[in-house]
Design a protein around this motif. Structure first.
Motif, PDB file in Angstrom:
ATOM      1  N   ALA A  93      -7.386   5.788  -5.456  1.00  0.00           N
ATOM      2  CA  ALA A  93      -6.203   5.120  -6.012  1.00  0.00           C
ATOM      3  C   ALA A  93      -6.631   3.802  -6.634  1.00  0.00           C
ATOM      4  O   ALA A  93      -6.903   2.831  -5.938  1.00  0.00           O
ATOM      5  CB  ALA A  93      -5.174   4.884  -4.918  1.00  0.00           C
ATOM      6  N   ALA A  95      -4.930   2.693  -9.568  1.00  0.00           N
ATOM      7  CA  ALA A  95      -3.818   2.195 -10.379  1.00  0.00           C
ATOM      8  C   ALA A  95      -3.180   0.958  -9.763  1.00  0.00           C
ATOM      9  O   ALA A  95      -3.169   0.798  -8.544  1.00  0.00           O
ATOM     10  CB  ALA A  95      -2.772   3.293 -10.539  1.00  0.00           C
ATOM     11  N   VAL A  97       0.012   0.029  -9.196  1.00  0.00           N
ATOM     12  CA  VAL A  97       1.350   0.624  -9.143  1.00  0.00           C
ATOM     13  C   VAL A  97       2.387  -0.467  -8.877  1.00  0.00           C
ATOM     14  O   VAL A  97       2.191  -1.289  -7.985  1.00  0.00           O
ATOM     15  CB  VAL A  97       1.413   1.680  -8.010  1.00  0.00           C
ATOM     16  CG1 VAL A  97       2.771   2.363  -7.989  1.00  0.00           C
ATOM     17  CG2 VAL A  97       0.294   2.700  -8.157  1.00  0.00           C
ATOM     18  N   ALA A  98       3.467  -0.462  -9.632  1.00  0.00           N
ATOM     19  CA  ALA A  98       4.534  -1.435  -9.382  1.00  0.00           C
ATOM     20  C   ALA A  98       5.129  -1.174  -8.003  1.00  0.00           C
ATOM     21  O   ALA A  98       5.407  -0.032  -7.643  1.00  0.00           O
ATOM     22  CB  ALA A  98       5.624  -1.303 -10.442  1.00  0.00           C
ATOM     23  N   ASP A  99       5.290  -2.235  -7.220  1.00  0.00           N
ATOM     24  CA  ASP A  99       5.833  -2.062  -5.869  1.00  0.00           C
ATOM     25  C   ASP A  99       7.317  -1.738  -5.891  1.00  0.00           C
ATOM     26  O   ASP A  99       7.819  -1.054  -5.016  1.00  0.00           O
ATOM     27  CB  ASP A  99       5.595  -3.340  -5.058  1.00  0.00           C
ATOM     28  CG  ASP A  99       4.124  -3.555  -4.749  1.00  0.00           C
ATOM     29  OD1 ASP A  99       3.424  -2.544  -4.511  1.00  0.00           O
ATOM     30  OD2 ASP A  99       3.667  -4.707  -4.762  1.00  0.00           O
ATOM     31  N   ASP A 127       4.639   4.666  -2.014  1.00  0.00           N
ATOM     32  CA  ASP A 127       3.242   4.243  -1.945  1.00  0.00           C
ATOM     33  C   ASP A 127       2.395   5.507  -2.092  1.00  0.00           C
ATOM     34  O   ASP A 127       2.326   6.330  -1.176  1.00  0.00           O
ATOM     35  CB  ASP A 127       2.960   3.528  -0.621  1.00  0.00           C
ATOM     36  CG  ASP A 127       1.572   2.893  -0.614  1.00  0.00           C
ATOM     37  OD1 ASP A 127       0.598   3.553  -1.044  1.00  0.00           O
ATOM     38  OD2 ASP A 127       1.470   1.734  -0.189  1.00  0.00           O
ATOM     39  N   ILE A 128       1.755   5.655  -3.253  1.00  0.00           N
ATOM     40  CA  ILE A 128       1.071   6.905  -3.588  1.00  0.00           C
ATOM     41  C   ILE A 128      -0.122   7.158  -2.670  1.00  0.00           C
ATOM     42  O   ILE A 128      -0.267   8.241  -2.092  1.00  0.00           O
ATOM     43  CB  ILE A 128       0.642   6.895  -5.067  1.00  0.00           C
ATOM     44  CG1 ILE A 128       1.892   6.750  -5.958  1.00  0.00           C
ATOM     45  CG2 ILE A 128      -0.123   8.172  -5.418  1.00  0.00           C
ATOM     46  CD1 ILE A 128       1.598   6.366  -7.395  1.00  0.00           C
ATOM     47  N   VAL A 129      -0.978   6.159  -2.512  1.00  0.00           N
ATOM     48  CA  VAL A 129      -2.189   6.365  -1.705  1.00  0.00           C
ATOM     49  C   VAL A 129      -1.828   6.612  -0.239  1.00  0.00           C
ATOM     50  O   VAL A 129      -2.471   7.424   0.441  1.00  0.00           O
ATOM     51  CB  VAL A 129      -3.200   5.201  -1.882  1.00  0.00           C
ATOM     52  CG1 VAL A 129      -2.795   3.956  -1.134  1.00  0.00           C
ATOM     53  CG2 VAL A 129      -4.596   5.644  -1.483  1.00  0.00           C
ATOM     54  N   GLY A 143      -8.833   3.554  -1.384  1.00  0.00           N
ATOM     55  CA  GLY A 143      -7.876   2.633  -1.991  1.00  0.00           C
ATOM     56  C   GLY A 143      -8.568   1.405  -2.534  1.00  0.00           C
ATOM     57  O   GLY A 143      -9.741   1.148  -2.232  1.00  0.00           O
ATOM     58  N   PHE A 144      -7.844   0.662  -3.330  1.00  0.00           N
ATOM     59  CA  PHE A 144      -8.327  -0.611  -3.839  1.00  0.00           C
ATOM     60  C   PHE A 144      -7.446  -1.729  -3.303  1.00  0.00           C
ATOM     61  O   PHE A 144      -6.285  -1.510  -2.986  1.00  0.00           O
ATOM     62  CB  PHE A 144      -8.291  -0.633  -5.372  1.00  0.00           C
ATOM     63  CG  PHE A 144      -9.569  -0.143  -5.983  1.00  0.00           C
ATOM     64  CD1 PHE A 144     -10.492  -1.030  -6.506  1.00  0.00           C
ATOM     65  CD2 PHE A 144      -9.864   1.213  -6.005  1.00  0.00           C
ATOM     66  CE1 PHE A 144     -11.679  -0.579  -7.042  1.00  0.00           C
ATOM     67  CE2 PHE A 144     -11.046   1.671  -6.544  1.00  0.00           C
ATOM     68  CZ  PHE A 144     -11.960   0.769  -7.074  1.00  0.00           C
ATOM     69  N   LYS A 158      -5.284  -3.170   5.282  1.00  0.00           N
ATOM     70  CA  LYS A 158      -4.809  -2.093   4.403  1.00  0.00           C
ATOM     71  C   LYS A 158      -5.496  -0.760   4.726  1.00  0.00           C
ATOM     72  O   LYS A 158      -4.853   0.290   4.715  1.00  0.00           O
ATOM     73  CB  LYS A 158      -5.101  -2.491   2.945  1.00  0.00           C
ATOM     74  CG  LYS A 158      -4.093  -2.005   1.955  1.00  0.00           C
ATOM     75  CD  LYS A 158      -4.173  -2.800   0.661  1.00  0.00           C
ATOM     76  CE  LYS A 158      -3.445  -4.137   0.778  1.00  0.00           C
ATOM     77  NZ  LYS A 158      -3.476  -4.878  -0.494  1.00  0.00           N
ATOM     78  N   LYS A 162      -2.805   2.057   5.873  1.00  0.00           N
ATOM     79  CA  LYS A 162      -2.588   3.179   4.965  1.00  0.00           C
ATOM     80  C   LYS A 162      -3.418   4.413   5.333  1.00  0.00           C
ATOM     81  O   LYS A 162      -3.427   5.380   4.605  1.00  0.00           O
ATOM     82  CB  LYS A 162      -2.880   2.751   3.515  1.00  0.00           C
ATOM     83  CG  LYS A 162      -2.004   1.601   3.001  1.00  0.00           C
ATOM     84  CD  LYS A 162      -1.983   1.538   1.491  1.00  0.00           C
ATOM     85  CE  LYS A 162      -1.281   0.273   1.005  1.00  0.00           C
ATOM     86  NZ  LYS A 162      -0.871   0.379  -0.405  1.00  0.00           N
TER      87      LYS A 162
HETATM   88  O1  C5P Z   1      -0.588  -2.536  -0.900  1.00  0.00           O
HETATM   89  P1  C5P Z   1      -1.336  -2.709  -2.174  1.00  0.00           P
HETATM   90  O2  C5P Z   1      -0.469  -2.443  -3.410  1.00  0.00           O
HETATM   91  O3  C5P Z   1      -2.078  -3.984  -2.301  1.00  0.00           O
HETATM   92  O4  C5P Z   1      -2.429  -1.552  -2.107  1.00  0.00           O
HETATM   93  C1  C5P Z   1      -3.267  -1.322  -3.175  1.00  0.00           C
HETATM   94  C2  C5P Z   1      -3.752   0.092  -3.122  1.00  0.00           C
HETATM   95  O5  C5P Z   1      -2.662   0.989  -2.930  1.00  0.00           O
HETATM   96  C3  C5P Z   1      -4.387   0.539  -4.414  1.00  0.00           C
HETATM   97  O6  C5P Z   1      -5.346   1.522  -4.092  1.00  0.00           O
HETATM   98  C4  C5P Z   1      -3.212   1.108  -5.178  1.00  0.00           C
HETATM   99  O7  C5P Z   1      -3.616   2.017  -6.178  1.00  0.00           O
HETATM  100  C5  C5P Z   1      -2.456   1.790  -4.075  1.00  0.00           C
HETATM  101  N1  C5P Z   1      -0.992   1.863  -4.283  1.00  0.00           N
HETATM  102  C6  C5P Z   1      -0.398   3.104  -4.493  1.00  0.00           C
HETATM  103  N2  C5P Z   1       0.969   3.181  -4.623  1.00  0.00           N
HETATM  104  C7  C5P Z   1       1.730   2.071  -4.555  1.00  0.00           C
HETATM  105  C8  C5P Z   1       1.129   0.812  -4.342  1.00  0.00           C
HETATM  106  C9  C5P Z   1      -0.244   0.746  -4.216  1.00  0.00           C
HETATM  107  O8  C5P Z   1      -1.102   4.125  -4.555  1.00  0.00           O
HETATM  108  N3  C5P Z   1       3.057   2.164  -4.703  1.00  0.00           N
END
Ligand code: C5P
Length: 221
Positions: A93, A95, A97-99, A127-129, A143-144, A158, A162
């Motif tokens: 992961a 990307a 991603v917008a929270d 939260d995709i990851v 994850g990143f 994290k 996660k």
């Molecule tokens: O919690 P945070 O956004 O800092 O975590 C970052 C990691 O989670 C990244 O690997 C990002 O691609 C992934 N992520 C995700 N889906 C989200 C938010 C973050 O996959 N909605």
């Protein structure tokens, strides 16, 4: 010839920003360029993997030999990932991603009014990851973490929260790395180990990170 430690493995990754629509002409997004994710896709292919790149809106060309799926919103990205994750050995992961996304998307352009203030209500995105890492048959999940301080502390938090197999943390407080830069440095953590990848071009760094991922993957399988 170079060793190709990802031969025979299917690897999916997300890259770039997401766009969260407010109305037909406006959106909320961020400055992610997608460069790190695209560099990882290129390197994964070179190391032998069968690569699927789920990308938000970026201006980068699709790396040769990589299957690309274009998405806009976090929800779209989530759905595209979940649709193909069952057959993947490794998921990364990358990307930004917008929270949160606007709770309602106006079906027509929002008009300016007399009022000096406007309130937009936001609702949390999936939260995709974390969704991938909670699957019963989860792939090796990476994850990143982009942090501006206490990089190790937040990355380890994290990793645990996660349920990831590995996390790559970059310090985005300087302009010589991360986000739009062509260079990056990563601190990589996994349960019971860590490794620092010093400042380098994103292509070189991508290959080093994937070599670590391949090693860790094969240690566990
Ligand atoms: O919690 P945070 O956004 O800092 O975590 C970052 C990691 O989670 C990244 O690997 C990002 O691609 C992934 N992520 C995700 N889906 C989200 C938010 C973050 O996959 N909605």
């Amino acid at each position: 010839p170079k060793a190709r430690p990802l031969t025979g493995l299917k690897l999916m990754l997300t890259a770039g920003p997401t766009r969260e629509a407010l109305d037909p002409v406006r959106y909320i997004s961020n400055h992610s360029s997608g460069k790190m994710g695209f560099a990882l896709a290129t390197a994964a292919r070179a190391l032998g993997a069968e690569v699927t790149l789920v990308s938000g809106p970026v201006t980068l060309a699709t790396p040769t030999g990589v299957r690309r799926v274009n998405v806009e919103s976090a929800q779209d990205m989530h759905d595209a990932v979940m649709a193909g994750i069952g057959e993947q050995h490794i998921f990364i992961a990358c990307a930004a991603v917008a929270d949160y996304a606007p709770k309602v998307v106006a079906s027509h352009k929002i008009k300016k009014t007399q009022a000096d203030n406007m309130v937009v209500e936001l609702t949390k995105n999936p939260d995709i990851v974390a969704s991938v890492a909670s699957l019963q048959h989860k792939p090796f999940t990476v994850g990143f973490a982009a942090e501006t301080r206490d990089v190790e502390k937040y990355a380890l938090d994290k990793l645990k929260r996660k349920n990831l197999d590995m996390i790559a943390a970059n310090d985005v407080s300087g302009s010589d790395r991360g986000f739009n830069s062509d260079q990056n440095a990563l601190s990589v953590f996994w349960p019971g180990g860590q490794h620092h990848l010093p400042l380098a071009g994103k292509a070189e760094l991508a290959e080093q990170l994937l070599t670590l991922i391949a090693k860790r993957y094969h240690d566990l399988h």
